[in-house]
Design a protein around this motif. Structure first.
Motif, PDB file in Angstrom:
ATOM      1  N   ASN A   1       5.485 -11.700 -19.134  1.00  0.00           N
ATOM      2  CA  ASN A   1       4.674 -12.105 -18.006  1.00  0.00           C
ATOM      3  C   ASN A   1       3.997 -10.920 -17.321  1.00  0.00           C
ATOM      4  O   ASN A   1       2.932 -11.088 -16.733  1.00  0.00           O
TER       5      ASN A   1
ATOM      6  N   ARG B   1       0.902 -10.624 -19.263  1.00  0.00           N
ATOM      7  CA  ARG B   1       0.026 -11.754 -18.939  1.00  0.00           C
ATOM      8  C   ARG B   1      -0.610 -11.562 -17.570  1.00  0.00           C
ATOM      9  O   ARG B   1      -1.814 -11.778 -17.392  1.00  0.00           O
ATOM     10  N   ASN B   2       0.153 -11.099 -16.607  1.00  0.00           N
ATOM     11  CA  ASN B   2      -0.374 -10.867 -15.262  1.00  0.00           C
ATOM     12  C   ASN B   2      -1.429  -9.767 -15.277  1.00  0.00           C
ATOM     13  O   ASN B   2      -2.427  -9.846 -14.558  1.00  0.00           O
TER      14      ASN B   2
END
Length: 67
Positions: free
Chosen positions: A60, A63-64
Motif C-alpha cells: 500500500n 500504491r499510495n
C-alpha cells in the motif's frame, strides 16, 4: 501524487495570499477557483487522507505513492 500536489498548491496559494502585500487579486483568483471546485477538492483530500499509511505495509505504500 498529482492530487497531493494540487492540495499543496492550493494551501500554499491561500497562505501566501494572506502574507504578501498586494496579493489581493491573487487571493480573489484563488478564492474563486476554490469555490468553483470546492467539492472536488474536498473529495480528493478525503481520498488522500483515507489511504493507509503503515510503514510495514509495503504494497500500500507503493500504491499510495502512485496515487
Amino acid at each position: 501524487m498529482q492530487r497531493l500536489a494540487l492540495a499543496i498548491f492550493i494551501l500554499s496559494a491561500l497562505t501566501i495570499s494572506h502574507v504578501l502585500p498586494g496579493a489581493a487579486a491573487q487571493s480573489t483568483d484563488v478564492r474563486a477557483y476554490r469555490q468553483a471546485h470546492e467539492a472536488d477538492i474536498i473529495n480528493e483530500f478525503s481520498e488522500l487522507l483515507s489511504l493507509p499509511n503503515v510503514a510495514s505495509d509495503h504494497i500500500n505504500i507503493r500504491r499510495n505513492a502512485m496515487a
